[in-house]
Design a protein around this motif. Structure first.
Motif, mmCIF file in Angstrom:
data_model
loop_
_atom_site.group_PDB
_atom_site.id
_atom_site.type_symbol
_atom_site.label_atom_id
_atom_site.label_comp_id
_atom_site.label_asym_id
_atom_site.label_seq_id
_atom_site.Cartn_x
_atom_site.Cartn_y
_atom_site.Cartn_z
ATOM 1 N N ALA A 290 1.353 9.328 -12.176
ATOM 2 C CA ALA A 290 1.874 10.627 -11.730
ATOM 3 C C ALA A 290 1.758 10.759 -10.217
ATOM 4 N N ASN A 291 0.572 10.519 -9.680
ATOM 5 C CA ASN A 291 0.410 10.556 -8.226
ATOM 6 C C ASN A 291 1.116 9.383 -7.567
ATOM 7 N N GLY A 292 1.188 8.255 -8.257
ATOM 8 C CA GLY A 292 1.891 7.100 -7.715
ATOM 9 C C GLY A 292 3.357 7.396 -7.468
ATOM 10 N N LEU A 293 4.014 7.984 -8.452
ATOM 11 C CA LEU A 293 5.419 8.345 -8.287
ATOM 12 C C LEU A 293 5.583 9.432 -7.237
ATOM 13 N N SER A 294 4.716 10.408 -7.274
ATOM 14 C CA SER A 294 4.808 11.514 -6.331
ATOM 15 C C SER A 294 4.634 11.045 -4.891
ATOM 16 N N LYS A 295 3.609 10.254 -4.634
ATOM 17 C CA LYS A 295 3.362 9.770 -3.263
ATOM 18 C C LYS A 295 4.439 8.788 -2.826
ATOM 19 N N THR A 296 5.018 8.053 -3.766
ATOM 20 C CA THR A 296 6.129 7.162 -3.442
ATOM 21 C C THR A 296 7.324 7.950 -2.946
ATOM 22 N N LEU A 297 7.680 8.991 -3.681
ATOM 23 C CA LEU A 297 8.813 9.823 -3.272
ATOM 24 C C LEU A 297 8.534 10.541 -1.956
ATOM 25 N N LEU B 190 5.857 1.616 -0.233
ATOM 26 C CA LEU B 190 4.723 0.772 -0.613
ATOM 27 C C LEU B 190 3.390 1.468 -0.337
ATOM 28 N N ILE B 191 3.280 2.106 0.806
ATOM 29 C CA ILE B 191 2.044 2.809 1.151
ATOM 30 C C ILE B 191 1.818 3.974 0.196
ATOM 31 N N GLY B 192 2.859 4.782 -0.033
ATOM 32 C CA GLY B 192 2.724 5.933 -0.923
ATOM 33 C C GLY B 192 2.392 5.542 -2.346
ATOM 34 N N SER B 193 3.045 4.503 -2.845
ATOM 35 C CA SER B 193 2.768 4.096 -4.235
ATOM 36 C C SER B 193 1.366 3.532 -4.380
ATOM 37 N N SER B 194 0.917 2.755 -3.409
ATOM 38 C CA SER B 194 -0.443 2.214 -3.521
ATOM 39 C C SER B 194 -1.484 3.316 -3.400
#
Length: 169
Positions: A78-85, A59-63
């Motif tokens: 793109a950054n949303g998926l990347s930071k989520t992973l 949740l933190i990474g995606s936001s």
């Protein structure tokens, strides 16, 4: 009473995340060298390591990533998926490795930065191949430079946090 305090904690946390993304956007707009730093990435890794909870880290990474996409003009998501992973993998690594050691943090921050650059570049090329191919012709050197800067800044911020919270003697 606990509901109000929980709401206050969540509100302060949300304000902190927004402040990280906005300061990253302002600094990278004003000063070109800050374009190599990625504060939302460092925050995703930090909260993944400290929380150890993959769902909260996701949740933190995606936001953080989606806010970064909306302010940077990059391909939305793109950054949303990347930071989520990265948040998920950092939380998973935090439960399996001793992430309070500097050498572990160095490797993690460097590899997560390289992985973030590769994933964002691939997603950008998939969405807009003609416009992005000229921009990412020198992507390898940019990834390495960004990974080095993120590692150094991350180590400084992790060290500051450790001294402030008195985690290590």
């Amino acid at each position: 009473m606990t509901r109000i305090s929980t709401l206050a904690i969540v509100g302060k946390f949300a304000i902190a995340l927004i402040a990280v993304v906005i300061s990253q956007g302002i600094l990278s707009f004003k000063f070109k060298v800050f374009g190599y730093f990625d504060l939302p990435l460092i925050c995703s890794v930090f909260y993944g390591f400290t929380l150890g909870n993959p769902i909260a880290s996701i949740l933190i990474g995606s936001s953080l990533g989606l806010m970064q996409d909306s302010l940077s003009g990059a391909v939305l998501g793109a950054n949303g998926l990347s930071k989520t992973l990265i948040g998920f993998f950092a939380a998973s690594a935090g439960s399996k490795f001793a992430v309070d050691q500097p050498i572990t943090r160095i490797f993690a921050l460097f590899l997560f930065s390289i992985g973030d650059g590769i994933l964002v570049t691939i997603l950008g090329l998939m969405v807009r191949p003609a416009a992005w191919s000229a921009i990412y012709s020198g992507a390898l050197s940019r990834w390495l430079l960004s990974a080095t800067f993120n590692t150094l800044l991350g180590l400084i911020l992790f060290g500051y946090h450790d001294r402030w919270t008195d985690v290590r003697p």
